[in-house]
Design a protein around this motif. Sequence first.
Motif, PDB file in Angstrom:
ATOM      1  N   VAL A 394       3.100 -10.629   3.547  1.00 53.90           N
ATOM      2  CA  VAL A 394       3.143  -9.632   4.382  1.00 53.90           C
ATOM      3  C   VAL A 394       4.666  -9.389   4.805  1.00 53.90           C
ATOM      4  O   VAL A 394       5.058  -8.190   5.130  1.00 53.90           O
ATOM      5  CB  VAL A 394       2.023 -10.025   5.650  1.00 53.90           C
ATOM      6  CG1 VAL A 394       2.440  -9.064   6.720  1.00 53.90           C
ATOM      7  CG2 VAL A 394       0.669  -9.860   5.151  1.00 53.90           C
ATOM      8  N   SER A 397       6.849  -7.999   2.184  1.00 54.90           N
ATOM      9  CA  SER A 397       6.403  -6.549   2.182  1.00 54.90           C
ATOM     10  C   SER A 397       7.262  -5.697   3.223  1.00 54.90           C
ATOM     11  O   SER A 397       7.775  -4.456   2.751  1.00 54.90           O
ATOM     12  CB  SER A 397       5.316  -6.498   2.004  1.00 54.90           C
ATOM     13  OG  SER A 397       4.506  -7.274   0.732  1.00 54.90           O
ATOM     14  N   GLU A 398       7.092  -6.077   4.323  1.00 50.65           N
ATOM     15  CA  GLU A 398       7.805  -5.586   5.442  1.00 50.65           C
ATOM     16  C   GLU A 398       9.014  -5.186   5.251  1.00 50.65           C
ATOM     17  O   GLU A 398       9.439  -4.147   5.795  1.00 50.65           O
ATOM     18  CB  GLU A 398       7.260  -6.033   6.855  1.00 50.65           C
ATOM     19  CG  GLU A 398       5.748  -5.836   7.015  1.00 50.65           C
ATOM     20  CD  GLU A 398       5.062  -6.860   8.343  1.00 50.65           C
ATOM     21  OE1 GLU A 398       6.217  -7.667   8.884  1.00 50.65           O
ATOM     22  OE2 GLU A 398       4.387  -6.558   9.020  1.00 50.65           O
ATOM     23  N   GLY A 401      10.038  -2.632   3.054  1.00 48.65           N
ATOM     24  CA  GLY A 401       9.579  -1.245   3.186  1.00 48.65           C
ATOM     25  C   GLY A 401       8.378  -0.955   2.346  1.00 48.65           C
ATOM     26  O   GLY A 401       8.073   0.369   1.997  1.00 48.65           O
ATOM     27  N   MET A 402       7.670  -1.839   1.619  1.00 49.34           N
ATOM     28  CA  MET A 402       6.528  -1.530   0.859  1.00 49.34           C
ATOM     29  C   MET A 402       5.089  -1.567   1.552  1.00 49.34           C
ATOM     30  O   MET A 402       4.594  -2.771   1.499  1.00 49.34           O
ATOM     31  CB  MET A 402       6.606  -2.395  -0.436  1.00 49.34           C
ATOM     32  CG  MET A 402       8.035  -2.344  -1.003  1.00 49.34           C
ATOM     33  SD  MET A 402       8.069  -3.190  -2.792  1.00 49.34           S
ATOM     34  CE  MET A 402       7.247  -1.971  -3.854  1.00 49.34           C
ATOM     35  N   GLU A 403       4.556  -0.634   2.252  1.00 47.60           N
ATOM     36  CA  GLU A 403       3.487  -0.669   3.147  1.00 47.60           C
ATOM     37  C   GLU A 403       2.207  -0.973   2.207  1.00 47.60           C
ATOM     38  O   GLU A 403       1.367  -1.769   2.939  1.00 47.60           O
ATOM     39  CB  GLU A 403       3.443   0.607   3.586  1.00 47.60           C
ATOM     40  CG  GLU A 403       2.051   0.833   4.600  1.00 47.60           C
ATOM     41  CD  GLU A 403       2.026  -0.232   5.707  1.00 47.60           C
ATOM     42  OE1 GLU A 403       0.964  -0.554   6.617  1.00 47.60           O
ATOM     43  OE2 GLU A 403       3.003  -0.841   6.219  1.00 47.60           O
ATOM     44  N   GLY A 404       2.233  -0.713   0.819  1.00 50.74           N
ATOM     45  CA  GLY A 404       1.035  -0.644   0.279  1.00 50.74           C
ATOM     46  C   GLY A 404       0.784  -2.271   0.073  1.00 50.74           C
ATOM     47  O   GLY A 404      -0.088  -2.885   0.027  1.00 50.74           O
ATOM     48  N   HIS A 405       1.897  -2.817  -0.266  1.00 55.47           N
ATOM     49  CA  HIS A 405       1.992  -4.416  -0.543  1.00 55.47           C
ATOM     50  C   HIS A 405       1.585  -5.114   0.689  1.00 55.47           C
ATOM     51  O   HIS A 405       0.762  -5.873   0.548  1.00 55.47           O
ATOM     52  CB  HIS A 405       3.403  -4.697  -0.999  1.00 55.47           C
ATOM     53  CG  HIS A 405       3.708  -4.649  -2.497  1.00 55.47           C
ATOM     54  ND1 HIS A 405       3.815  -3.119  -3.173  1.00 55.47           N
ATOM     55  CD2 HIS A 405       4.089  -5.256  -3.436  1.00 55.47           C
ATOM     56  CE1 HIS A 405       4.264  -3.335  -4.118  1.00 55.47           C
ATOM     57  NE2 HIS A 405       4.308  -4.394  -4.601  1.00 55.47           N
ATOM     58  N   ARG A 406       2.191  -4.699   1.726  1.00 54.19           N
ATOM     59  CA  ARG A 406       1.811  -5.263   2.873  1.00 54.19           C
ATOM     60  C   ARG A 406       0.475  -5.268   3.250  1.00 54.19           C
ATOM     61  O   ARG A 406      -0.249  -6.101   3.611  1.00 54.19           O
ATOM     62  CB  ARG A 406       2.585  -4.539   4.115  1.00 54.19           C
ATOM     63  CG  ARG A 406       2.350  -5.679   5.391  1.00 54.19           C
ATOM     64  CD  ARG A 406       2.734  -4.620   6.638  1.00 54.19           C
ATOM     65  NE  ARG A 406       1.911  -3.414   6.928  1.00 54.19           N
ATOM     66  CZ  ARG A 406       0.404  -3.890   7.481  1.00 54.19           C
ATOM     67  NH1 ARG A 406       0.058  -4.969   7.744  1.00 54.19           N
ATOM     68  NH2 ARG A 406      -0.174  -2.918   7.621  1.00 54.19           N
ATOM     69  N   ARG A 407      -0.179  -4.211   3.058  1.00 48.95           N
ATOM     70  CA  ARG A 407      -1.603  -3.997   3.398  1.00 48.95           C
ATOM     71  C   ARG A 407      -2.460  -4.800   2.429  1.00 48.95           C
ATOM     72  O   ARG A 407      -3.466  -5.709   2.930  1.00 48.95           O
ATOM     73  CB  ARG A 407      -2.189  -2.546   3.130  1.00 48.95           C
ATOM     74  CG  ARG A 407      -1.577  -1.736   4.522  1.00 48.95           C
ATOM     75  CD  ARG A 407      -2.285  -0.256   4.043  1.00 48.95           C
ATOM     76  NE  ARG A 407      -1.927   0.591   5.124  1.00 48.95           N
ATOM     77  CZ  ARG A 407      -2.143   1.874   5.279  1.00 48.95           C
ATOM     78  NH1 ARG A 407      -3.019   2.402   4.190  1.00 48.95           N
ATOM     79  NH2 ARG A 407      -1.728   2.725   6.207  1.00 48.95           N
TER      80      ARG A 407
END
Length: 418
Positions: A394, A397-398, A401-407
Motif C-alpha cells: 500500500v 503504491s502511494e 502514485g498508483m492508486e489502482g495498485h494501492r486499492r
Amino acid sequence: MRHIKAPQPQNAQDQSDLTTTIANILNDVRSGGDAALRSFTEQFDKVRLEALEVSPQQISEAIESLDEALERDMRYGIERITDFARRQRETLKELECEPRPGLHLGHRHIPVYRAGCYVPGGRYPLLSAAQMSIIPAKVAGVEEVIACTPPNTHPAVLAAAHLAGADRIFQVGGAQAVAAMAFGTESIPAVDMIVGPGNKFVTEAKRQVFGTVGLDQLAGPSEIYTLADDSGDPRWIAADLLGQAEHDTASRPGLVTTSRDVGEATLEEIERQLSSLSTAEVARAAWEKQGEIALCDDLEEAIAYMDRIAPEHLQVHTRDPHGVGRRLRNYGSLFIGREASVVYSDKICGTNHILPTGTNARYTGGLWVGTFLKTCTHQWMEPAGVEEIAPYAVRQSEREGMEGHRRAAALRLDDSVV
C-alpha cells in the motif's frame, strides 16, 4: 602477449544484402506457406518435392540402410547424450518455500510445448547434430519435437533424427525452414522455439524471427582454442586444432601458450599434418585466415587473454589442467587435460556440442536440457502473509502514485476500500 602466428584482419562485411534476402524469404514463406517452401526448395536445393514431411517408409528405409556398426555406434551416442541430459535435468529442482508466515513462494520448470530443431546438411553428414538438439528437448519433456533438414540429406541423418526422438521430420532446409517453423505452414506447425546450428542464412533467419519464437543462440563458425604451458604436446595440439578447422573455411583454431618452443613446434606440426589430411583444402584455408598462436609471459596473462577470446571449445593442456580450468571463466565447453579432445564431445561422449561462438560465451553457455524449460514462479498467501505484506505494498503504491495498485493491496486488508 605476442603472436607467433596472427590471424588475418577480418573485413567488416556488409550485412544489408543478407538481411534483405532473408527478410524476403521469411515474408514469402509466411504468406505463401507450403507453396513457397516447395518453390525455394526447387530454387536452392534443385529438388522438386511432393511431400514435405519424411514418411514412415522413408524413415524405415533410412534405418535399414545403416550398417550394423554404424547403427550400434549411433545408439551408443544416443545413450550417452540422453544419460547426461537426464543427469542435468535431475539437478533442476522445483521450489516451494514459506519465507514469512503465510507467504508461500515457489517455481516450476515447465517445458515448452513444441520445439523446432534445425539439423544442417552442409559439407558433411553430421549425424550427431540431430541428437544434440533433439535429445535434450525430449528429456526436458517437450511434447512435440519438429526436425527440419535439407532435402537429399544423407539417410543416416534421417535415421539419427528419428532414433533421437523427433516426432516429425521435414525435408526443408535453409532460411525457409526457419520461417516455416516460426510462422507455421499447411504442413509444418509453428513451434515455440527454434534450436540448432546452421550456415549464415539459417543464423540470420533465426535472428530475424526472434521474438516470434525463442532461440537457443546465434551460432557462428566452429572455434577451438588450446591453452598450453611447456608440457603441451605439439602433435596433439595440432591434431585437435585441425580437427575443428576442417569444419569450414571460416573456422577459428588457436593456441595460447606460455612456451615459445611449444608454439613454434605446433606451427611446424600443423604444416606437417596438413600435408596428409584429406580435408586439408578446407582446414588450410581456415588455418591461414583465422589461425592464431599467441605467446604469453605467464599463465595469468594466458588466462586473461583466453577469457577475452571466450572460445566455443577450450582445451587446457597444462601440468595442472584442473587448477587452471577452475580459473577460466569464458568458454562454451571446457576440455580439461590433453586426453579430453573436443572430438569426443563433438560426436559421442554426452556433453552438448551446440555451443556459443563469437565471444558469446561471455554471457551464455551451450544448448542443454534447461534450454527447453521455462522457470516460472508462483505465489499464494494466507491471512498472516497478507497482514505483513499488504501494508508495504500500500505504502509503495502511494509513493509511486498508483492508486489502482494501492486499492488492490488495501482491499485484502479492508473489504470496504473499493
